[in-house]
Design a protein around this motif. Structure first.
Motif, mmCIF file in Angstrom:
data_model
loop_
_atom_site.group_PDB
_atom_site.id
_atom_site.type_symbol
_atom_site.label_atom_id
_atom_site.label_comp_id
_atom_site.label_asym_id
_atom_site.label_seq_id
_atom_site.Cartn_x
_atom_site.Cartn_y
_atom_site.Cartn_z
ATOM 1 N N UNK A 11 7.678 33.072 13.828
ATOM 2 C CA UNK A 11 7.163 32.418 14.660
ATOM 3 C C UNK A 11 6.838 33.193 16.331
ATOM 4 N N UNK A 12 7.338 34.420 16.258
ATOM 5 C CA UNK A 12 7.251 35.417 17.480
ATOM 6 C C UNK A 12 6.195 36.516 17.218
ATOM 7 N N UNK A 13 5.871 36.803 16.068
ATOM 8 C CA UNK A 13 5.191 37.940 15.834
ATOM 9 C C UNK A 13 3.623 37.462 15.456
ATOM 10 N N UNK A 14 2.554 37.909 15.865
ATOM 11 C CA UNK A 14 1.386 37.347 15.481
ATOM 12 C C UNK A 14 0.799 37.807 14.283
ATOM 13 N N UNK A 15 1.235 38.672 13.716
ATOM 14 C CA UNK A 15 0.575 39.099 12.366
ATOM 15 C C UNK A 15 1.322 40.259 11.955
ATOM 16 N N UNK A 16 1.553 40.444 10.581
ATOM 17 C CA UNK A 16 2.308 41.646 9.947
ATOM 18 C C UNK A 16 1.597 42.995 10.663
ATOM 19 N N UNK A 116 21.693 46.816 14.264
ATOM 20 C CA UNK A 116 21.030 45.858 13.554
ATOM 21 C C UNK A 116 20.823 44.639 14.227
ATOM 22 N N UNK A 117 21.556 44.212 14.830
ATOM 23 C CA UNK A 117 20.893 43.058 15.979
ATOM 24 C C UNK A 117 19.781 43.512 16.963
ATOM 25 N N UNK A 118 19.987 44.689 17.435
ATOM 26 C CA UNK A 118 18.911 45.113 18.587
ATOM 27 C C UNK A 118 17.713 45.463 17.636
ATOM 28 N N UNK A 119 17.847 45.930 16.232
ATOM 29 C CA UNK A 119 16.433 46.015 15.747
ATOM 30 C C UNK A 119 15.852 44.705 15.226
ATOM 31 N N UNK A 120 16.643 43.815 15.000
ATOM 32 C CA UNK A 120 16.148 42.330 14.752
ATOM 33 C C UNK A 120 15.346 41.898 16.017
ATOM 34 N N UNK A 121 16.163 42.040 17.066
ATOM 35 C CA UNK A 121 15.278 41.474 18.450
ATOM 36 C C UNK A 121 14.108 42.262 18.630
ATOM 37 N N UNK A 122 14.077 43.288 18.603
ATOM 38 C CA UNK A 122 12.952 44.201 18.807
ATOM 39 C C UNK A 122 11.879 43.846 18.045
ATOM 40 N N UNK A 128 4.991 44.624 18.886
ATOM 41 C CA UNK A 128 5.714 45.415 18.128
ATOM 42 C C UNK A 128 5.716 46.598 19.086
ATOM 43 N N UNK A 129 6.854 47.262 19.356
ATOM 44 C CA UNK A 129 6.746 48.645 20.131
ATOM 45 C C UNK A 129 7.338 49.604 19.018
ATOM 46 N N UNK A 130 6.628 50.492 18.355
ATOM 47 C CA UNK A 130 7.048 51.414 17.377
ATOM 48 C C UNK A 130 8.113 52.245 17.907
ATOM 49 N N UNK A 131 7.844 52.757 19.192
ATOM 50 C CA UNK A 131 8.527 53.731 19.821
ATOM 51 C C UNK A 131 10.243 53.349 19.893
ATOM 52 N N UNK A 132 10.018 52.101 20.323
ATOM 53 C CA UNK A 132 11.437 51.650 20.807
ATOM 54 C C UNK A 132 12.286 51.289 19.374
#
Length: 261
Positions: A11-16, A116-122, A128-132
Motif C-alpha cells: 500500500x505504501x510503495x507505488x511500484x516495484x 530486520x525491522x528497520x529494513x522492513x520499514x525502509x 525507496x532509498x537504496x543507500x539507506x
C-alpha cells in the motif's frame, strides 16, 4: 520463525523498484517466483509482508530474512506479499559484513538480520532509498582489500566486456595462476570467472533498461551468444531476463548508467 510484525508494503510503495549501485543491486516488489539459482555474489532476502521459505539442498527454512553466501543454490519464496532482495558486490562489501548481522544460522545460511525491522520499514517508505537500505544491511566499516584485487575488480566493473584471462592477470602480478585464483576468491568470496560473468549480466540488463535491444546489449556486454546470456541470467537470478524486464518494475540506475558501445 520471525515474530516481527510486517507493514503493508504493497500500500505504501507505488511500484516495484530495482536499482543498481556500484556496491549493490536491489529489488523491492512482489516475489517473482524464481527457480533454484546460485548467484556468484552473496544476497540478503527479507520478507516484507510475511516470513520467507528458503528451499535448500538440506530442506526448508522458515525465517523473516536470510543471507545466502555466493554460489549457493537455493530458492526463496515469500509466504505473503513483497520482498527485499539485495545482491552485494564482494569488492565493495565483503559478505561477512552482512553475515555478521544475522542472529541465527542453518548450515551456511544466515537467518534473521539484526536490523530486520528497520529494513522492513525502509522498504515501506513511499520512495525507496537504496543507500539507506544498503547501509542498514551491512555492519561496520569496509574492511581493506588487497589493492591488486581492488584494482582488478574496478577494471572488471568498468569494462565488463573485456575478456580477461586468469593466466595473463597472474603473470602481470608475478603470481602463479593457482595462487592468483585463490587470492581472488579469498578476498571476494566468489570466483574470478563468476565475478566477470556477474558484471557482464549487470551491464547487459542496464543497457536493456536504457532502451537498447536485449540481444545487442548481451553481446556488447561480452556474452558469446544470446543463449549464453539467457542461460547465465537464469542460473544467477532464477528466471528469464524477459520476465524481469516485463514485470512492470521501475529501474533506478542511479549514477551507474553504462553507456552502450
Amino acid at each position: 520463525m520471525s515474530t516481527i510484525a510486517r507493514s503493508p508494503i504493497r500500500d505504501s510503495v507505488r511500484m516495484p523498484t530495482a536499482w543498481t549501485r556500484p556496491g549493490h543491486i536491489g529489488y523491492v516488489g512482489p516475489d517473482l517466483r524464481p527457480d533454484t539459482h546460485a548467484p556468484p555474489v552473496a544476497m540478503l532476502t527479507v520478507g516484507l509482508d510475511g516470513p520467507l521459505i528458503v528451499h535448500t539442498s538440506r530442506g526448508l527454512i522458515r525465517t523473516g530474512s536470510s543471507f545466502t553466501p555466493a554460489r549457493t543454490a537455493h530458492r526463496v519464496v515469500a509466504t505473503e506479499g513483497w520482498i527485499l532482495v539485495l545482491f552485494i558486490d564482494p569488492s565493495s562489501a565483503p559478505a561477512t559484513m552482512i553475515a555478521d548481522e544475522m542472529t541465527d544460522a542453518a548450515g551456511t545460511f544466515g537467518l534473521r538480520h539484526r536490523c530486520e525491522r528497520e529494513l522492513v520499514e525502509l522498504c515501506g517508505e513511499p520512495v525507496v532509498d537504496p543507500e539507506r537500505i544498503y547501509q542498514r544491511a551491512i555492519a561496520g566499516p569496509h574492511l581493506p582489500t588487497d589493492p591488486r584485487i581492488a584494482r582488478l575488480t574496478a577494471t572488471i566493473r568498468d569494462q565488463p566486456s573485456d575478456a580477461l584471462r586468469a593466466d595473463q592477470i597472474a603473470a602481470n602480478l608475478g603470481l602463479s595462476t593457482g595462487h592468483f585464483l585463490h587470492l581472488f576468491t579469498q578476498h571476494c568470496g566468489t570466483t574470478f570467472r563468476g565475478y566477470q560473468r556477474w558484471n557482464r549480466m549487470v551491464s547487459a540488463i542496464t543497457n536493456a533498461v536504457n532502451g537498447h535491444d536485449l540481444t545487442r546489449s548481451a553481446i556488447d556486454a561480452g556474452f558469446a551468444t544470446p543463449s549464453h546470456f539467457s542461460e547465465s541470467f537464469r542460473a544467477m537470478i532464477g528466471l528469464p531476463a524477459t520476465k524481469m524486464l516485463g514485470a512492470g518494475i521501475h529501474f533506478d540506475l542511479g549514477p551507474r548508467i553504462i553507456a552502450p558501445r
